[in-house]
Write an enzyme that holds these catalytic residues in place. Structure first.
Site, mmCIF file in Angstrom:
data_model
loop_
_atom_site.group_PDB
_atom_site.id
_atom_site.type_symbol
_atom_site.label_atom_id
_atom_site.label_comp_id
_atom_site.label_asym_id
_atom_site.label_seq_id
_atom_site.Cartn_x
_atom_site.Cartn_y
_atom_site.Cartn_z
ATOM 1 N N THR A 1 0.829 -1.212 0.000
ATOM 2 C CA THR A 1 0.000 0.000 0.000
ATOM 3 C C THR A 1 0.860 1.257 0.000
ATOM 4 O O THR A 1 0.452 2.295 -0.516
ATOM 5 C CB THR A 1 -0.925 -0.008 1.244
ATOM 6 N N SER B 1 1.434 -7.572 -0.894
ATOM 7 C CA SER B 1 2.137 -8.582 -0.085
ATOM 8 C C SER B 1 1.269 -9.787 0.267
ATOM 9 O O SER B 1 1.779 -10.781 0.775
ATOM 10 C CB SER B 1 2.751 -7.963 1.166
ATOM 11 N N THR C 1 1.624 -4.325 4.307
ATOM 12 C CA THR C 1 1.440 -4.651 5.734
ATOM 13 C C THR C 1 0.982 -6.097 5.951
ATOM 14 O O THR C 1 1.205 -6.661 7.019
ATOM 15 C CB THR C 1 0.386 -3.719 6.373
ATOM 16 N N ASP C 2 0.327 -6.684 4.923
ATOM 17 C CA ASP C 2 -0.384 -7.943 5.173
ATOM 18 C C ASP C 2 0.510 -9.121 5.554
ATOM 19 O O ASP C 2 0.122 -9.950 6.376
ATOM 20 C CB ASP C 2 -1.265 -8.303 3.958
#
Ligand code: SIN
Length: 321
Positions: free
Chosen positions: A14, A61, A94-95
């Site tokens: 992101t 990710s 972030t995932d």
């Protein structure tokens, strides 16, 4: 003395995402803006010292996989070996950030800083959080004595060993659980609270670039009405290890437990972790399944895969497990 370089590696996420509308914080496409273009939007970054950048991948990710990990580990090894490089910052979605952080800490165990950073809002948002997170990550990477793999998000520094994404929307999306953060970044300064990540026994020597195929390790979860079906299907597919995200202190429904013990007896490695966000599985005397040594299910899976890779390498060189 000339200041040493910082390397910034882009992988997507992101932090490099774009939406059609500035007001859209969720309907964006991740991994659209190249790392050079991203850095060009933060002039203050160049003023902090010499920086070189490289695009290692450009992905959301959620799609992270072994190929990108292998490339990333190779670039991290390469740059860490350069005396002119003080540290590395990696931009990441972030995932799965916590998985990449744990993987890199396991296989690189750097004595220089490797700082993963990210964003919860895309570049196009009214108030993107990426630029501040990047500035904070750079401040951490330049901090004297910084070492090991850490994650920086929303002014908080987390160890690769403890970090976990705990919120799907808030800017401060990560937690270090019971361990607490390593520190905070305030106005470009790191306030250190505890030690940098510790080395993990015996993983540094794994030659990631030589791994032709990763051992298959999957995660199964315990829940009301759980059965052995998933385990049986995975064993039928040749899985080599299973991590069970158990309830509470790693407890497992009797039907699932029977399947896991059966798989273990057939040579599949089983590790018991907990689906609880905080705390860790405490070993019980006589428990037939190994516990995850405090690791979350996704990190226990990576640890088990690396253990199997190391075991395969030993067998191929010495003939013994
Ligand atoms: C991703 O993980 O690449 C998308 C989500 C995010 O970065 O917050």
């Amino acid at each position: 003395m000339k200041p040493r370089k910082l390397v910034i590696l882009g992988t997507g996420g992101t932090i490099a995402g774009q939406a059609a509308l500035a007001s859209d914080n969720i309907g964006y496409t991740a991994a659209q803006v190249g790392i050079e273009q991203l850095l060009a939007t933060i002039p203050a970054l160049a003023a902090s010292g010499p920086v070189i950048s490289e695009q290692v991948s450009q992905i959301d990710s959620k799609d992270m996989g072994f190929d990108v990990w292998a490339q990333l580990a190779a670039r991290v090894h390469h740059f860490l070996a350069d005396d002119d490089v003080h540290g590395i910052v990696i931009t990441h979605g972030t995932d799965t950030l916590e998985e990449t952080a744990f993987f890199l800490q396991s296989v690189c165990q750097p004595d220089k800083p490797v700082v993963l950073t990210c964003a919860m809002r895309p570049v196009t948002a009214l108030a993107p959080d990426g630029p501040q997170n990047l500035m904070d990550a750079v401040a951490v990477a330049r901090h004297p004595g910084a070492c090991g793999v850490v994650a920086v998000c929303a002014g908080t520094v987390h160890s690769a060993l403890d970090v976990q994404k705990v919120h799907p929307y808030k800017l401060d999306a990560f937690s270090s659980g019971d361990a607490g953060p390593i520190g905070y970044v305030e106005e470009g300064r790191l306030r250190l609270l505890r030690n940098w990540p510790v080395a993990l026994a015996g993983k540094r020597d794994i030659a990631i670039e030589n791994i032709a195929s990763w051992p298959r390790v999957e995660i199964v979860m315990n829940y009301a009405g759980a059965s052995a079906l998933m385990v049986e299907a995975l064993v039928g597919q040749g899985v080599r290890g299973l991590v069970v995200a158990g309830t509470g202190n790693g407890t497992v429904h009797e039907a699932l437990q029977a399947g896991l013990l059966h798989a273990q007896a057939a040579g599949v490695r089983i590790v018991r972790s907990t689906r609880c966000v905080d705390g860790r599985v405490l070993p019980l005397p006589g428990n037939a399944m190994a516990d995850s040594q405090g690791l979350s299910p996704v990190k226990a899976r990576i640890a088990l895969m690396l253990e199997l890779v190391a075991q395969d390498a030993r067998i191929s060189t010495t003939g013994q497990a």
